[in-house]
Design a protein around this motif. Sequence first.
Motif, PDB file in Angstrom:
ATOM      1  N   THR A   1       0.836  -1.188   0.000  1.00  0.00           N
ATOM      2  CA  THR A   1       0.000   0.000   0.000  1.00  0.00           C
ATOM      3  C   THR A   1       0.875   1.244   0.000  1.00  0.00           C
ATOM      4  OG1 THR A   1      -1.601  -1.242   1.307  1.00  0.00           O
ATOM      5  CG2 THR A   1      -1.897   1.134   1.227  1.00  0.00           C
ATOM      6  N   GLU A   2       0.444   2.269  -0.724  1.00  0.00           N
ATOM      7  CA  GLU A   2       1.210   3.505  -0.776  1.00  0.00           C
ATOM      8  C   GLU A   2       1.439   4.029   0.641  1.00  0.00           C
ATOM      9  OE1 GLU A   2       1.311   7.787  -3.037  1.00  0.00           O
ATOM     10  OE2 GLU A   2       0.021   6.190  -3.755  1.00  0.00           O
ATOM     11  N   GLY A   3       2.685   4.390   0.905  1.00  0.00           N
ATOM     12  CA  GLY A   3       3.050   4.914   2.216  1.00  0.00           C
ATOM     13  C   GLY A   3       3.646   3.863   3.141  1.00  0.00           C
TER      14      GLY A   3
ATOM     15  N   TRP B   1       6.299   1.379   4.767  1.00  0.00           N
ATOM     16  CA  TRP B   1       7.757   1.379   4.897  1.00  0.00           C
ATOM     17  C   TRP B   1       8.279  -0.052   4.756  1.00  0.00           C
ATOM     18  CZ3 TRP B   1      11.988   4.185   4.779  1.00  0.00           C
ATOM     19  CH2 TRP B   1      13.155   3.700   5.346  1.00  0.00           C
TER      20      TRP B   1
ATOM     21  N   TYR C   1      12.581   1.998   2.172  1.00  0.00           N
ATOM     22  CA  TYR C   1      11.856   2.895   1.273  1.00  0.00           C
ATOM     23  C   TYR C   1      10.370   2.878   1.615  1.00  0.00           C
ATOM     24  CZ  TYR C   1      10.346  -1.371  -1.037  1.00  0.00           C
ATOM     25  OH  TYR C   1       9.797  -2.589  -1.293  1.00  0.00           O
ATOM     26  N   TYR C   2       9.702   3.942   1.205  1.00  0.00           N
ATOM     27  CA  TYR C   2       8.242   4.026   1.294  1.00  0.00           C
ATOM     28  C   TYR C   2       7.662   3.700  -0.074  1.00  0.00           C
ATOM     29  CZ  TYR C   2       8.639   6.339   5.793  1.00  0.00           C
ATOM     30  OH  TYR C   2       8.918   6.620   7.101  1.00  0.00           O
ATOM     31  N   VAL C   3       6.616   2.914  -0.105  1.00  0.00           N
ATOM     32  CA  VAL C   3       5.971   2.555  -1.368  1.00  0.00           C
ATOM     33  C   VAL C   3       5.291   3.790  -1.951  1.00  0.00           C
ATOM     34  CG1 VAL C   3       4.165   1.157  -2.449  1.00  0.00           C
ATOM     35  CG2 VAL C   3       5.595   0.164  -0.662  1.00  0.00           C
ATOM     36  N   LYS C   4       5.577   4.055  -3.220  1.00  0.00           N
ATOM     37  CA  LYS C   4       4.908   5.130  -3.952  1.00  0.00           C
ATOM     38  C   LYS C   4       4.401   4.551  -5.261  1.00  0.00           C
ATOM     39  CE  LYS C   4       7.837   8.836  -2.246  1.00  0.00           C
ATOM     40  NZ  LYS C   4       8.761   9.897  -2.627  1.00  0.00           N
ATOM     41  N   HIS C   5       3.198   4.867  -5.615  1.00  0.00           N
ATOM     42  CA  HIS C   5       2.631   4.357  -6.884  1.00  0.00           C
ATOM     43  C   HIS C   5       2.431   5.500  -7.843  1.00  0.00           C
ATOM     44  CE1 HIS C   5       2.035   0.271  -5.534  1.00  0.00           C
ATOM     45  NE2 HIS C   5       1.578   0.750  -4.391  1.00  0.00           N
TER      46      HIS C   5
END
Length: 80
Positions: free
Chosen positions: A39-41, A43, A76-80
Amino acid sequence: MSGGFAKDAKNTAEFRDLMEIISLELRHQYLISFIPKGTEGDWHRLSFEAKTLTLHSQSSKKLEKVPLFTRSREGYYVKH
């Protein structure tokens, strides 16, 4: 921390050994990439390990173990 090292060569044979170590390090750099899932955001922590390199020293005719290391960011943080 730069990840570099410094060492003085006392003679030509040691200088050649140092050049071999440097050339091996430069030839064995890797870039690892992937497409993150989640999910975006979210970690995600990253962790990498490398095995010790064994070299045949020209100056002493012995095996020399050279510790290898990895450099990466912590995660890293997930970014889409």
